[in-house]
Design a protein around this motif. Structure first.
Motif, PDB file in Angstrom:
ATOM      1  N   GLY A  99       0.830  -1.211   0.000  1.00 48.24           N
ATOM      2  CA  GLY A  99       0.000   0.000   0.000  1.00 48.24           C
ATOM      3  C   GLY A  99       0.860   1.255   0.000  1.00 48.24           C
ATOM      4  N   GLY A 100       0.193   2.369  -0.249  1.00 48.53           N
ATOM      5  CA  GLY A 100       0.877   3.647  -0.089  1.00 48.53           C
ATOM      6  C   GLY A 100       1.320   3.790   1.365  1.00 48.53           C
ATOM      7  N   TYR A 128       0.068  10.716   8.711  1.00 45.70           N
ATOM      8  CA  TYR A 128       1.324  11.462   8.546  1.00 45.70           C
ATOM      9  C   TYR A 128       1.978  11.838   9.879  1.00 45.70           C
ATOM     10  N   ASN A 171      -0.011  16.225  -0.204  1.00 45.84           N
ATOM     11  CA  ASN A 171      -0.989  15.213  -0.614  1.00 45.84           C
ATOM     12  C   ASN A 171      -2.113  15.891  -1.394  1.00 45.84           C
ATOM     13  N   ASN A 175      -6.798  14.128   0.917  1.00 47.54           N
ATOM     14  CA  ASN A 175      -7.686  13.544   1.916  1.00 47.54           C
ATOM     15  C   ASN A 175      -7.360  14.317   3.200  1.00 47.54           C
ATOM     16  N   TYR A 206      -4.389   9.710  -4.912  1.00 46.08           N
ATOM     17  CA  TYR A 206      -5.645  10.073  -5.592  1.00 46.08           C
ATOM     18  C   TYR A 206      -5.397  10.744  -6.941  1.00 46.08           C
TER      19      TYR A 206
HETATM   20  C1  PLP Z   1      -3.892  10.293   1.452  1.00 45.36           C
HETATM   21  C2  PLP Z   1      -3.760   8.835   1.636  1.00 45.36           C
HETATM   22  N1  PLP Z   1      -2.547   8.279   1.536  1.00 45.36           N
HETATM   23  C3  PLP Z   1      -2.366   6.968   1.699  1.00 45.36           C
HETATM   24  C4  PLP Z   1      -3.427   6.129   1.987  1.00 45.36           C
HETATM   25  C5  PLP Z   1      -3.143   4.666   2.196  1.00 45.36           C
HETATM   26  O1  PLP Z   1      -3.543   3.929   1.124  1.00 45.36           O
HETATM   27  P1  PLP Z   1      -3.105   2.416   0.893  1.00 45.36           P
HETATM   28  O2  PLP Z   1      -4.355   1.618   0.900  1.00 45.36           O
HETATM   29  O3  PLP Z   1      -2.442   2.442  -0.453  1.00 45.36           O
HETATM   30  O4  PLP Z   1      -2.157   2.019   1.960  1.00 45.36           O
HETATM   31  C6  PLP Z   1      -4.716   6.658   2.113  1.00 45.36           C
HETATM   32  C7  PLP Z   1      -5.870   5.809   2.468  1.00 45.36           C
HETATM   33  O5  PLP Z   1      -6.907   6.249   2.885  1.00 45.36           O
HETATM   34  C8  PLP Z   1      -4.889   8.048   1.911  1.00 45.36           C
HETATM   35  O6  PLP Z   1      -6.088   8.619   1.993  1.00 45.36           O
END
Ligand code: PLP
Length: 388
Positions: A99-100, A128, A171, A175, A206
């Motif tokens: 995941g990110g 963060y 970001n 979000n 995103y």
């Molecule tokens: C801004 C942001 N970064 C990273 C993530 C994490 O995403 P991942 O499912 O790729 O770990 C999210 C998940 O809500 C997110 O909103």
């Protein structure tokens, strides 16, 4: 033994996520409409699922190279070049991550020395600040303003920079606000980033969900590209949250060190997910476009709906969240969300869960059906009527 004493103090000091608390409350109630979860309501497109299933059928159930399958890294680079005009080398500049989320973590841990300052946005994504603290860094919060559509201005950035600033974490699309920085917006802060030699961690999870303006990355500016660490993944654009796959793109000097943490902690990202991701990168553009258009239609509907209810809502240009201002109700975010949940069984997330600057706002996800959104709007109207 006193187990409390055995624990790391930084970990103990972290507050639990403010998002989860609301879902736990909502989970205990019947007939709740949740506009809270930050994940697509679409299933992963079938051809992508099939590629994952097929890989398992073929017995591809072993570790992959640490940095990810070579074929996936190639596809990621081809995709980033094609979609966002970002050129990276699959051998040197890519790490496929869990995941990110993992990408954010290894990046912060690889660059932060104790006491380094990392500039981040408030309101901002909940992971963060804890990530910076766990790496022994100091988060420096820039309070973004609705009148600037929650973009970072050059004056705000200049005021936050000190000799201890190591990096800035961005970001966009954002979000929780849905705000987007355009090429022109970045052009105003790039000279500062260059002058102060700041690393830029750009969470572009995103990127594909941009509605009115083309997506732009700080890495699109050649003068700072080497300073940028681009984080992306499959969860949002390809509706693949549960596959747990993301990636980061960075200069090889940075990648080499980040890969050490990844190597020792993770080994390699899930193998079936990597095969599915190859298919997503090769043949997923149409699916992404269909989902993007659907979100855009829902965005227009929900923003209009909230504004009609008298809750001032800025038109976000990306992601799948709106960030209505609820200050006119006289309540703070927590109070508003708690009362709304208790009286009308609609779950949203208090803006304050994303930092102090989010108080007075709520985060509403529109990755829900129009029927659910309509019903939620009716219930919110009934709630607001009781306040008159
Ligand atoms: C801004 C942001 N970064 C990273 C993530 C994490 O995403 P991942 O499912 O790729 O770990 C999210 C998940 O809500 C997110 O909103």
């Amino acid at each position: 033994m006193d187990l409390e004493k055995a624990l790391n103090q930084t970990v103990k000091d972290l507050p639990p996520s403010g998002i989860r608390r609301f879902f736990d409350l909502a989970a205990e109630m019947d007939d709740v409409i949740s506009l809270g979860v930050g994940e697509p309501d679409f299933d992963t497109p079938w051809h992508i699922r099939e590629a994952g299933i097929h890989s398992i059928e073929q017995g591809k159930t072993f570790y992959t190279p640490n940095r990810g399958l070579t074929s996936l890294r190639k596809e990621i680079c081809a995709y980033q070049k094609r979609r966002f005009n970002l050129a990276y080398d699959p051998e040197k500049n890519v790490i496929v991550t869990v995941g990110g989320s993992e990408a954010i973590d290894i990046c912060l841990r690889a660059i932060i020395e104790e006491g380094d300052e990392v500039i981040m946005m408030s309101p901002g994504y909940v992971a963060y600040e804890p990530g910076i603290r766990l790496a022994k860094g100091k988060p420096v919060l820039v309070e973004l303003k609705q009148e600037n559509q929650f973009k970072l201005t050059a004056d705000e950035l200049a005021a936050a920079i000190t000799p201890k600033t190591k990096a800035i974490l961005l970001n966009y699309p954002s979000n929780p606000t849905g705000g987007v920085m355009t090429y022109e917006d970045y052009a105003k802060i790039v000279p500062l980033i260059k002058e102060h030699e700041l690393l830029v961690i750009s969470d572009e999870i995103y990127a594909e969900l941009s509605y009115d303006v083309p997506f732009c990355s700080p890495a699109n500016f050649p003068e700072i590209k080497d300073q940028c660490i681009v984080i992306s993944g499959f969860s949002k654009a390809f509706a693949m949250t549960g596959w747990r796959l993301g990636y980061l793109l960075a200069h090889e000097t940075l990648c080499e060190q980040m890969n050490k943490i990844h190597q020792y902690v993770i080994m390699s990202a899930p193998t079936a997910a990597q095969y599915a991701a190859i298919e997503a990168m090769r043949h997923g553009d149409t699916d992404v476009e269909i989902m993007r258009q659907s979100y855009q239609m829902r965005r227009n509907f929900i923003v209009n709906g909230f504004n009609q209810l008298g809750l001032e809502t800025f038109m976000p240009q990306g992601a799948f969240y709106i960030f209505p201002c609820i200050k006119s109700t006289g309540m703070n975010s927590e109070e508003f969300c708690e009362k709304l949940l208790a009286s009308q069984r609609v779950a949203c997330v208090p803006g304050s869960a994303f930092g102090k600057a989010g108080d007075g706002y709520v985060r509403v996800s529109y990755a829900y059906s129009i029927e659910q959104i309509k019903e939620a709007l009716e219930r919110i109207k009934a709630f607001l009527d009781t306040l008159k």
